[in-house]
Design an enzyme around this catalytic site. Structure first.
Site, PDB file in Angstrom:
ATOM      1  N   THR A 133      -3.276 -51.740   4.250  1.00 64.21           N
ATOM      2  CA  THR A 133      -3.409 -50.723   3.205  1.00 64.21           C
ATOM      3  C   THR A 133      -3.134 -51.365   1.854  1.00 64.21           C
ATOM      4  O   THR A 133      -2.234 -52.199   1.736  1.00 64.21           O
ATOM      5  CB  THR A 133      -2.435 -49.548   3.422  1.00 64.21           C
ATOM      6  N   ARG A 191      -1.712 -43.987  -3.895  1.00 63.43           N
ATOM      7  CA  ARG A 191      -1.300 -42.732  -3.276  1.00 63.43           C
ATOM      8  C   ARG A 191      -0.022 -42.225  -3.920  1.00 63.43           C
ATOM      9  O   ARG A 191      -0.039 -41.846  -5.082  1.00 63.43           O
ATOM     10  CB  ARG A 191      -1.172 -42.878  -1.755  1.00 63.43           C
TER      11      ARG A 191
END
Length: 328
Positions: free
Chosen positions: A131, A177
């Site tokens: 990620t 995020r």
């Protein structure tokens, strides 16, 4: 737990793609073949597992993938896998191929799937942190984070050229995020005037004061980095608030978005993915299940998946202090 006999390993990528995923797949497959294990690629993540989109992988399938961005195994989000019935179908498909264990490459949602699968069906699984957000504990850096930071810095350098030419104030939104890791690294690396991250709330008044000071110091350009996920909103919302206080500024907003997920992985991400790919296979053979392989202080460590996804990974306070000093 005592190590099981493993003859076939399935590898999949799930969730958002990140640079270096292909390098990780390659390392997993090569390590498996080195240890005389049959390797299987599960296409489109857990959705592909449910749809039985599973194919045997040989050395020829991983030629010239190290340098490629994205993931040749594809990725998808699967609502069906969140149901017991979906996971049962996925398990039945694995058994039909004789797959004994899994390597799951992805973020916290992907690793949660591996954890559930192990708990419900006893399928040995190791996760790899794939990620760009760098928000998994148990590793200093996640696969793709370094490349995403480099991509963001390169883009900001180009934005600075036009900001300087027109004496403009740019707000640049980066991904991450709910975490500010990309923002803090890209901000330091691109000499940002200010960095706004979810972990450290900066009142608009403080940001406005900082920009006023820089105006008096006759700074040729000002770039403010904004991490997505902040409670005050993204770059567009922040820019609108600042405009009310500083109407004389020519303000522009750039949202880098998915640009940060693509591109050829950096040398660091290639090395990290390669080390962890080998560590995943060797960990499974040693009986390390329901864990995530990571790298801390350049040493491979295995962290329980539940801990890796639950424990908050904090932005380094010293990085934030350095950024504050350098932006004055």
């Amino acid at each position: 737990m005592e190590a099981k006999t493993i003859k076939k390993i399935g590898v999949l990528t799930s969730g958002g793609d990140s640079p270096g995923m292909n390098a990780a797949i390659r390392a997993v497959v090569r390590a498996g073949l080195y240890y005389d294990i049959e390797m299987y690629g599960i296409y489109r993540g857990y959705e592909g597992m449910i749809q039985n989109d599973i194919k045997k992988l040989e050395s020829k399938h991983i030629t010239h993938v190290l340098e490629r961005g994205g993931t040749f195994l594809k990725s998808a989000r699967s609502a069906e896998f969140r149901t017991p019935e979906g996971r049962q179908t996925a398990y039945d498909n694995l058994k039909s191929h004789g797959i004994d264990a899994l390597v799951v490459i992805g973020g916290d949602g992907s690793l949660t799937g591996a954890h559930l699968f192990y708990k419900e069906f006893g399928v040995p699984a190791i996760g790899l942190p794939g990620t760009i957000d760098n928000d998994l504990s148990g590793t200093d850096s996640t696969i793709g984070f370094d490349t995403a930071c480099n991509t963001a810095i390169q883009a900001i350098d180009k934005i600075r050229d036009t900001a300087t030419s027109h004496d403009r104030l740019f707000f640049v939104e980066v991904m991450g995020r709910d975490a500010g890791f990309i923002a803090i690294n890209a901000g330091i690396g691109s000499a940002a005037a200010a960095i706004l991250i979810p972990e450290k709330k900066m009142p608009i008044e403080h940001l406005v004061d900082k920009l006023r000071i820089r105006t008096k110091a006759k700074k040729a350009s000002n770039i403010v980095i904004v991490a997505e996920g902040g409670k005050s909103g993204g770059a567009t919302e922040i820019a609108s608030l600042v405009k009310k206080h500083l109407p004389y500024y020519d303000i522009k907003v750039t949202i880098l978005g998915h640009l940060q997920r693509g591109g050829s992985p950096s040398s660091y991400d290639r090395l990290l993915a390669s080390k962890l790919g080998v560590a995943a296979v060797e960990g499974l053979l040693q009986g390390k299940y329901d864990v995530m392989a990571g790298l801390i202080n350049n040493k491979v460590v295995y962290t329980p998946i539940k801990k890796a996804i639950v424990d908050d990974k904090s932005v380094d306070e010293d990085d934030f202090r350095v950024a504050k000093i350098l932006s004055t």
